[in-house]
Design a protein around this motif. Sequence first.
Motif, PDB file in Angstrom:
ATOM      1  N   LEU A 116      28.566  58.065 106.047  1.00 21.99           N
ATOM      2  CA  LEU A 116      28.179  57.160 107.125  1.00 21.99           C
ATOM      3  C   LEU A 116      27.326  56.006 106.617  1.00 21.99           C
ATOM      4  N   GLY A 117      27.671  55.485 105.451  1.00 26.30           N
ATOM      5  CA  GLY A 117      26.953  54.351 104.889  1.00 26.30           C
ATOM      6  C   GLY A 117      25.684  54.707 104.140  1.00 26.30           C
ATOM      7  N   LEU A 118      25.299  55.976 104.136  1.00 26.04           N
ATOM      8  CA  LEU A 118      24.110  56.419 103.410  1.00 26.04           C
ATOM      9  C   LEU A 118      24.520  57.081 102.100  1.00 26.04           C
ATOM     10  N   ARG A 119      23.744  56.848 101.058  1.00 22.92           N
ATOM     11  CA  ARG A 119      24.050  57.386  99.735  1.00 22.92           C
ATOM     12  C   ARG A 119      23.112  58.551  99.428  1.00 22.92           C
ATOM     13  N   PHE A 120      23.712  59.697  99.071  1.00 20.85           N
ATOM     14  CA  PHE A 120      22.944  60.897  98.747  1.00 20.85           C
ATOM     15  C   PHE A 120      23.294  61.368  97.342  1.00 20.85           C
ATOM     16  N   ARG A 121      22.274  61.787  96.609  1.00 25.59           N
ATOM     17  CA  ARG A 121      22.509  62.322  95.271  1.00 25.59           C
ATOM     18  C   ARG A 121      23.116  63.719  95.402  1.00 25.59           C
ATOM     19  N   LEU A 122      24.180  63.962  94.655  1.00 25.53           N
ATOM     20  CA  LEU A 122      24.844  65.258  94.663  1.00 25.53           C
ATOM     21  C   LEU A 122      23.990  66.261  93.885  1.00 25.53           C
ATOM     22  N   PRO A 123      23.685  67.419  94.451  1.00 26.96           N
ATOM     23  CA  PRO A 123      22.884  68.413  93.723  1.00 26.96           C
ATOM     24  C   PRO A 123      23.580  68.844  92.431  1.00 26.96           C
ATOM     25  N   ALA A 124      22.790  69.147  91.407  1.00 25.08           N
ATOM     26  CA  ALA A 124      23.344  69.530  90.099  1.00 25.08           C
ATOM     27  C   ALA A 124      24.315  70.700  90.228  1.00 25.08           C
ATOM     28  N   LEU A 125      24.058  71.622  91.132  1.00 26.59           N
ATOM     29  CA  LEU A 125      24.917  72.781  91.327  1.00 26.59           C
ATOM     30  C   LEU A 125      26.340  72.371  91.747  1.00 26.59           C
ATOM     31  N   LEU A 126      26.474  71.261  92.471  1.00 28.03           N
ATOM     32  CA  LEU A 126      27.777  70.786  92.944  1.00 28.03           C
ATOM     33  C   LEU A 126      28.393  69.712  92.043  1.00 28.03           C
ATOM     34  N   SER A 127      27.668  69.323  91.021  1.00 23.13           N
ATOM     35  CA  SER A 127      28.123  68.261  90.121  1.00 23.13           C
ATOM     36  C   SER A 127      29.231  68.749  89.194  1.00 23.13           C
ATOM     37  N   PRO A 128      30.205  67.869  88.873  1.00 24.96           N
ATOM     38  CA  PRO A 128      31.234  68.257  87.910  1.00 24.96           C
ATOM     39  C   PRO A 128      30.724  68.298  86.475  1.00 24.96           C
ATOM     40  N   GLY A 129      29.513  67.822  86.217  1.00 29.14           N
ATOM     41  CA  GLY A 129      28.943  67.864  84.871  1.00 29.14           C
ATOM     42  C   GLY A 129      28.704  66.489  84.292  1.00 29.14           C
ATOM     43  N   VAL A 130      28.568  66.433  82.978  1.00 25.11           N
ATOM     44  CA  VAL A 130      28.299  65.179  82.284  1.00 25.11           C
ATOM     45  C   VAL A 130      29.624  64.488  81.969  1.00 25.11           C
ATOM     46  N   MET A 131      29.716  63.215  82.347  1.00 22.90           N
ATOM     47  CA  MET A 131      30.916  62.436  82.054  1.00 22.90           C
ATOM     48  C   MET A 131      30.603  61.454  80.930  1.00 22.90           C
ATOM     49  N   THR A 132      31.484  61.421  79.933  1.00 20.22           N
ATOM     50  CA  THR A 132      31.349  60.481  78.825  1.00 20.22           C
ATOM     51  C   THR A 132      32.619  59.640  78.752  1.00 20.22           C
ATOM     52  N   VAL A 133      32.444  58.328  78.751  1.00 19.11           N
ATOM     53  CA  VAL A 133      33.554  57.392  78.645  1.00 19.11           C
ATOM     54  C   VAL A 133      33.304  56.528  77.418  1.00 19.11           C
ATOM     55  N   SER A 134      34.332  56.371  76.572  1.00 19.70           N
ATOM     56  CA  SER A 134      34.168  55.500  75.407  1.00 19.70           C
ATOM     57  C   SER A 134      35.373  54.587  75.261  1.00 19.70           C
ATOM     58  N   HIS A 135      35.126  53.474  74.602  1.00 22.24           N
ATOM     59  CA  HIS A 135      36.135  52.455  74.348  1.00 22.24           C
ATOM     60  C   HIS A 135      35.924  51.999  72.910  1.00 22.24           C
ATOM     61  N   ALA A 136      36.972  52.012  72.112  1.00 15.39           N
ATOM     62  CA  ALA A 136      36.851  51.598  70.715  1.00 15.39           C
ATOM     63  C   ALA A 136      38.041  50.725  70.326  1.00 15.39           C
ATOM     64  N   GLU A 137      37.752  49.553  69.775  1.00 23.88           N
ATOM     65  CA  GLU A 137      38.812  48.693  69.259  1.00 23.88           C
ATOM     66  C   GLU A 137      39.322  49.286  67.958  1.00 23.88           C
ATOM     67  N   ILE A 138      40.658  49.330  67.791  1.00 24.08           N
ATOM     68  CA  ILE A 138      41.226  49.916  66.579  1.00 24.08           C
ATOM     69  C   ILE A 138      42.193  48.957  65.888  1.00 24.08           C
ATOM     70  N   GLY A 139      42.133  47.719  66.246  1.00 22.12           N
ATOM     71  CA  GLY A 139      43.009  46.717  65.650  1.00 22.12           C
ATOM     72  C   GLY A 139      42.895  45.422  66.416  1.00 22.12           C
TER      73      GLY A 139
END
Length: 72
Positions: free
Chosen positions: A19-42
């Motif tokens: 309803l337009g309000l932002r709430f932090r998701l509790p750690a228990l319900l979190s999918p975990g740590v997300m890591t995104v990387s981008h690397a040029e290879i040519g």
Amino acid sequence: MPQTARWLFRSDTYFVRVLGLRFRLPALLSPGVMTVSHAEIGEIRFLFSLKVEHPWFGVLIDQTAAFRETVT
């Protein structure tokens, strides 16, 4: 293949919007740590990686793809 440039993003906090309000998701319900990387290879190629690791369930997503930039 030498990598010429790389960036890395890590996130361990998730939010839900209700309803337009932002709430932090509790750690228990979190999918975990997300890591995104981008690397040029040519000249016009790069690797994109996405990994999500849950503290109890381990790796939920581990994906790497190679892309070629289109030149128009």
